[in-house]
Design a protein around this motif. Structure first.
Motif, PDB file in Angstrom:
ATOM      1  N   TRP A 352       4.530   7.894   5.968  1.00 35.94           N
ATOM      2  CA  TRP A 352       3.621   7.294   6.961  1.00 35.94           C
ATOM      3  C   TRP A 352       2.695   8.300   7.640  1.00 35.94           C
ATOM      4  O   TRP A 352       2.728   8.447   8.873  1.00 35.94           O
ATOM      5  CB  TRP A 352       4.420   6.510   8.008  1.00 35.94           C
ATOM      6  N   PRO A 353       1.841   8.971   6.883  1.00 37.36           N
ATOM      7  CA  PRO A 353       0.889   9.889   7.527  1.00 37.36           C
ATOM      8  C   PRO A 353      -0.093   9.155   8.442  1.00 37.36           C
ATOM      9  O   PRO A 353      -0.620   9.748   9.379  1.00 37.36           O
ATOM     10  CB  PRO A 353       0.164  10.524   6.330  1.00 37.36           C
ATOM     11  N   GLY A 354      -0.338   7.878   8.155  1.00 37.54           N
ATOM     12  CA  GLY A 354      -1.245   7.092   8.993  1.00 37.54           C
ATOM     13  C   GLY A 354      -0.546   6.347  10.109  1.00 37.54           C
ATOM     14  O   GLY A 354      -1.166   5.560  10.835  1.00 37.54           O
ATOM     15  N   ASN A 355       0.762   6.556  10.258  1.00 35.71           N
ATOM     16  CA  ASN A 355       1.547   5.994  11.352  1.00 35.71           C
ATOM     17  C   ASN A 355       1.487   4.468  11.394  1.00 35.71           C
ATOM     18  O   ASN A 355       1.390   3.830  10.356  1.00 35.71           O
ATOM     19  CB  ASN A 355       1.130   6.639  12.682  1.00 35.71           C
ATOM     20  N   VAL A 356       1.574   3.883  12.593  1.00 32.88           N
ATOM     21  CA  VAL A 356       1.671   2.422  12.712  1.00 32.88           C
ATOM     22  C   VAL A 356       0.429   1.739  12.133  1.00 32.88           C
ATOM     23  O   VAL A 356       0.517   0.680  11.534  1.00 32.88           O
ATOM     24  CB  VAL A 356       1.886   1.998  14.180  1.00 32.88           C
ATOM     25  N   ARG A 357      -0.727   2.390  12.284  1.00 39.04           N
ATOM     26  CA  ARG A 357      -1.958   1.805  11.742  1.00 39.04           C
ATOM     27  C   ARG A 357      -1.845   1.613  10.227  1.00 39.04           C
ATOM     28  O   ARG A 357      -2.275   0.602   9.675  1.00 39.04           O
ATOM     29  CB  ARG A 357      -3.154   2.695  12.079  1.00 39.04           C
ATOM     30  N   GLN A 358      -1.238   2.581   9.549  1.00 39.35           N
ATOM     31  CA  GLN A 358      -1.046   2.476   8.104  1.00 39.35           C
ATOM     32  C   GLN A 358      -0.040   1.371   7.776  1.00 39.35           C
ATOM     33  O   GLN A 358      -0.219   0.625   6.811  1.00 39.35           O
ATOM     34  CB  GLN A 358      -0.568   3.808   7.532  1.00 39.35           C
ATOM     35  N   LEU A 359       1.020   1.263   8.568  1.00 35.55           N
ATOM     36  CA  LEU A 359       2.008   0.198   8.349  1.00 35.55           C
ATOM     37  C   LEU A 359       1.367  -1.175   8.483  1.00 35.55           C
ATOM     38  O   LEU A 359       1.639  -2.077   7.685  1.00 35.55           O
ATOM     39  CB  LEU A 359       3.170   0.346   9.339  1.00 35.55           C
ATOM     40  N   VAL A 360       0.516  -1.340   9.471  1.00 33.92           N
ATOM     41  CA  VAL A 360      -0.213  -2.606   9.646  1.00 33.92           C
ATOM     42  C   VAL A 360      -1.007  -2.924   8.382  1.00 33.92           C
ATOM     43  O   VAL A 360      -0.995  -4.055   7.880  1.00 33.92           O
ATOM     44  CB  VAL A 360      -1.165  -2.540  10.869  1.00 33.92           C
ATOM     45  N   ASN A 361      -1.698  -1.906   7.865  1.00 31.35           N
ATOM     46  CA  ASN A 361      -2.516  -2.081   6.664  1.00 31.35           C
ATOM     47  C   ASN A 361      -1.660  -2.473   5.462  1.00 31.35           C
ATOM     48  O   ASN A 361      -2.010  -3.372   4.682  1.00 31.35           O
ATOM     49  CB  ASN A 361      -3.275  -0.776   6.390  1.00 31.35           C
ATOM     50  N   VAL A 362      -0.506  -1.800   5.303  1.00 31.35           N
ATOM     51  CA  VAL A 362       0.391  -2.088   4.182  1.00 31.35           C
ATOM     52  C   VAL A 362       0.910  -3.518   4.245  1.00 31.35           C
ATOM     53  O   VAL A 362       0.910  -4.243   3.250  1.00 31.35           O
ATOM     54  CB  VAL A 362       1.570  -1.081   4.159  1.00 31.35           C
ATOM     55  N   VAL A 363       1.348  -3.947   5.430  1.00 32.29           N
ATOM     56  CA  VAL A 363       1.871  -5.308   5.582  1.00 32.29           C
ATOM     57  C   VAL A 363       0.784  -6.340   5.297  1.00 32.29           C
ATOM     58  O   VAL A 363       1.023  -7.341   4.606  1.00 32.29           O
ATOM     59  CB  VAL A 363       2.463  -5.514   6.995  1.00 32.29           C
ATOM     60  N   GLU A 364      -0.424  -6.089   5.793  1.00 31.20           N
ATOM     61  CA  GLU A 364      -1.539  -7.021   5.558  1.00 31.20           C
ATOM     62  C   GLU A 364      -1.818  -7.160   4.057  1.00 31.20           C
ATOM     63  O   GLU A 364      -2.033  -8.266   3.561  1.00 31.20           O
ATOM     64  CB  GLU A 364      -2.799  -6.533   6.284  1.00 31.20           C
ATOM     65  N   GLN A 365      -1.820  -6.036   3.345  1.00 35.41           N
ATOM     66  CA  GLN A 365      -2.062  -6.085   1.902  1.00 35.41           C
ATOM     67  C   GLN A 365      -0.963  -6.863   1.185  1.00 35.41           C
ATOM     68  O   GLN A 365      -1.244  -7.661   0.283  1.00 35.41           O
ATOM     69  CB  GLN A 365      -2.144  -4.669   1.333  1.00 35.41           C
ATOM     70  N   CYS A 366       0.278  -6.632   1.584  1.00 34.27           N
ATOM     71  CA  CYS A 366       1.407  -7.323   0.944  1.00 34.27           C
ATOM     72  C   CYS A 366       1.325  -8.826   1.163  1.00 34.27           C
ATOM     73  O   CYS A 366       1.555  -9.614   0.237  1.00 34.27           O
ATOM     74  CB  CYS A 366       2.729  -6.782   1.490  1.00 34.27           C
ATOM     75  N   VAL A 367       1.012  -9.231   2.375  1.00 31.46           N
ATOM     76  CA  VAL A 367       0.891 -10.665   2.690  1.00 31.46           C
ATOM     77  C   VAL A 367      -0.252 -11.292   1.891  1.00 31.46           C
ATOM     78  O   VAL A 367      -0.148 -12.416   1.390  1.00 31.46           O
ATOM     79  CB  VAL A 367       0.683 -10.882   4.201  1.00 31.46           C
ATOM     80  N   ALA A 368      -1.341 -10.546   1.757  1.00 34.10           N
ATOM     81  CA  ALA A 368      -2.498 -11.074   1.030  1.00 34.10           C
ATOM     82  C   ALA A 368      -2.220 -11.242  -0.460  1.00 34.10           C
ATOM     83  O   ALA A 368      -2.756 -12.155  -1.100  1.00 34.10           O
ATOM     84  CB  ALA A 368      -3.696 -10.147   1.229  1.00 34.10           C
ATOM     85  N   LEU A 369      -1.360 -10.388  -1.029  1.00 36.92           N
ATOM     86  CA  LEU A 369      -1.170 -10.375  -2.475  1.00 36.92           C
ATOM     87  C   LEU A 369       0.100 -11.074  -2.969  1.00 36.92           C
ATOM     88  O   LEU A 369       0.199 -11.413  -4.147  1.00 36.92           O
ATOM     89  CB  LEU A 369      -1.150  -8.924  -2.976  1.00 36.92           C
ATOM     90  N   THR A 370       1.077 -11.280  -2.088  1.00 36.52           N
ATOM     91  CA  THR A 370       2.344 -11.839  -2.561  1.00 36.52           C
ATOM     92  C   THR A 370       2.201 -13.298  -2.992  1.00 36.52           C
ATOM     93  O   THR A 370       1.412 -14.051  -2.415  1.00 36.52           O
ATOM     94  CB  THR A 370       3.446 -11.712  -1.491  1.00 36.52           C
ATOM     95  N   GLN A 371       2.964 -13.659  -3.991  1.00 33.42           N
ATOM     96  CA  GLN A 371       2.975 -15.043  -4.475  1.00 33.42           C
ATOM     97  C   GLN A 371       4.333 -15.700  -4.231  1.00 33.42           C
ATOM     98  O   GLN A 371       4.575 -16.814  -4.672  1.00 33.42           O
ATOM     99  CB  GLN A 371       2.630 -15.072  -5.972  1.00 33.42           C
ATOM    100  N   THR A 372       5.207 -14.967  -3.530  1.00 29.49           N
ATOM    101  CA  THR A 372       6.539 -15.484  -3.244  1.00 29.49           C
ATOM    102  C   THR A 372       6.858 -15.274  -1.766  1.00 29.49           C
ATOM    103  O   THR A 372       6.248 -14.422  -1.108  1.00 29.49           O
ATOM    104  CB  THR A 372       7.608 -14.744  -4.084  1.00 29.49           C
ATOM    105  N   PRO A 373       7.813 -16.028  -1.217  1.00 26.12           N
ATOM    106  CA  PRO A 373       8.182 -15.864   0.201  1.00 26.12           C
ATOM    107  C   PRO A 373       8.801 -14.497   0.509  1.00 26.12           C
ATOM    108  O   PRO A 373       8.762 -14.054   1.645  1.00 26.12           O
ATOM    109  CB  PRO A 373       9.204 -16.986   0.435  1.00 26.12           C
TER     110      PRO A 373
END
Length: 446
Positions: A352-373
């Motif tokens: 996490w070099p980008g800290n919480v801001r990077q975590l926010v970005n990662v979660v947003e990408q995962c939610v946008a791309l996932t096809q399962t719950p």
């Protein structure tokens, strides 16, 4: 049923073994806890929805809603409550999985009462510390380091002192500043924030101090400025280390005299604001290099709060990831409920070099791309890989351009600093400071 004793710690005990339930209830009540005992996870949820508890002690393996599933449900109700799990079938894998998800502790059965007592005391200490009130409700943490910062923040919020928040980019400096404002006596007045590195000098001056009508081309009307906009409240100066020296002088004068003079005006205006500033830079180094005023530093840094990096508070990652996932799923209207166990393990163990801001970005990408719950590991890995090459901040981009510009300028002038300064529209002193900042030596270009 006994009425809750508010002077005693409130403990919710969950176990389908009736005899153990009775035994633990007797022991824990003897330790001074007010115990509510239930035999299954669903009953525990009903209690949690209606009553407040300081800690939950639950069996892991239960019919219906098991301990981990109960924990997940509890996080949707109250994220700060510590949950301790017990099991007669405990394995290292169970313990690792539970703690990675954010469970406070894990005890094998038969339960060692001394271990349980110690773990409950730690959990109770966290539970009490993690309930600072509505002022910090947006800051999700169980990290001792972060809870210590919040404890300091609450105490200094009550005092009219300037605060400097330091920490790497993306650690949540503005979030903490806003929390301090909410905990202060100024909470019914505005909280106004500005990034001092995001605007050119003349525009930053106008934004902060305001300007009179006709003060410069385009000033078709008077502008009050952020000092007056924040009157009675708090002005948050983010990335204060990027403020130009000439404006540092004007800011220092405004803080000393509690007055400002808008650009193009001859009149001074009284101000009543509390200043909270933040930086990711080492201001001691900036002072040594002459790019930050020492007198302003001591005016701003009456109290210093240092935010830990996300990696240093890894116990918060499961809590933050779940909260961000819930918010993102709700915002986008998609059915995503959790990360898979190996996906969560990847989140917890990443740097996490980008800290919480990077975590926010990662979660947003995962939610946008996932096809399962349930978000799988490969999506987390993909998002982490993408954010490593994330778009730079404005300050980072400006520094990179500045270094490249100076390099080309010195190369073009064969290392002649006087000529380079003339072409850049700067004096020699400024040019030498910039070269030192970017570790450039004129001799290397001759």
């Amino acid at each position: 049923m006994n009425e809750p004793n508010i002077d005693k710690p409130q403990l919710l005990l969950v176990d389908d073994d009736k005899s153990l339930l009775r035994l633990l209830t007797i022991r824990l009540e003897g330790e001074g806890y007010q115990v509510t005992a239930v035999e299954d996870g669903q009953s525990a949820l009903k209690k949690l929805q209606n009553d407040s508890y300081d800690v939950v002690l639950s069996d892991l393996r239960m019919p219906g809603l098991d301990g981990l599933s109960l924990f997940e449900e509890i996080m949707g109700i109250r994220k700060d409550i510590p949950v301790i799990l017990m099991t007669a079938h405990g394995t290292i894998a169970d313990a690792v999985s539970a703690t990675q998800r954010g469970v406070f502790g894990f005890l094998p059965k038969p339960v060692d009462h001394d271990e349980l007592r110690t773990l409950l005391q730690k959990a109770l200490s966290q539970s009490q510390a993690a309930q600072p009130g509505d002022w910090a409700k947006d800051i999700i943490t169980r990290s001792p380091d972060m809870l210590n910062v919040l404890d300091q923040a609450y105490r200094i919020a009550q005092r009219e002192v300037s605060v400097l928040i330091s920490g790497a980019s993306g650690t949540g400096k503005e979030l903490l500043a806003n929390a301090i404002h909410k905990a202060s006596n100024r909470n019914n007045k505005p909280f106004v924030a500005i990034n001092c590195g995001a605007l050119p000098e003349n525009l930053l001056e106008s934004e902060l101090f305001g300007h009179a009508k006709g003060a410069f081309t385009g000033a078709v009307s008077a502008h009050p400025g952020l000092f007056r906009e924040a009157d009675g409240g708090t002005l948050f100066l983010d990335e204060i280390g990027d403020m130009p020296m000439t404006l540092q002088v004007k800011l220092l004068r405004a803080l000393q005299e509690r007055q400002i003079r808008p650009v193009g005006s001859s009149k001074h205006v009284d101000i009543d604001v509390r200043i909270i500033s933040a930086t990711h830079k080492d201001l001691h180094k900036e002072m040594e290099e002459g790019t930050f005023r020492e007198d302003l530093y001591y005016r701003l840094n009456v109290v210093n709060l240092k935010l830990p990096s996300l990696k240093a508070r890894s116990e918060d990652i499961p809590l933050l990831a779940r909260s961000l996932l819930q918010q993102s799923a709700q915002r986008h209207g998609v059915n995503v409920s959790q990360f898979s166990d190996d996906a969560m393990q990847q989140l917890v163990t990443s740097s996490w070099p980008g800290n919480v801001r990077q975590l926010v970005n990662v979660v947003e990408q995962c939610v946008a791309l996932t096809q399962t719950p349930v978000i799988p590991l490969h999506l987390v890995e993909q998002a982490l890989s993408a954010t490593k090459q994330s778009w730079p901040t404005l300050t980072e981009a400006r520094d990179a351009f500045e270094q490249q510009y100076l390099f080309k300028l010195l190369k073009m002038t064969d290392g002649n600093v006087t000529r380079a300064a003339e072409l850049a529209g700067r004096n020699r002193t400024d040019m030498h400071k910039l070269m030192k900042k970017h570790e450039l030596d004129a001799a290397d270009f001759r």
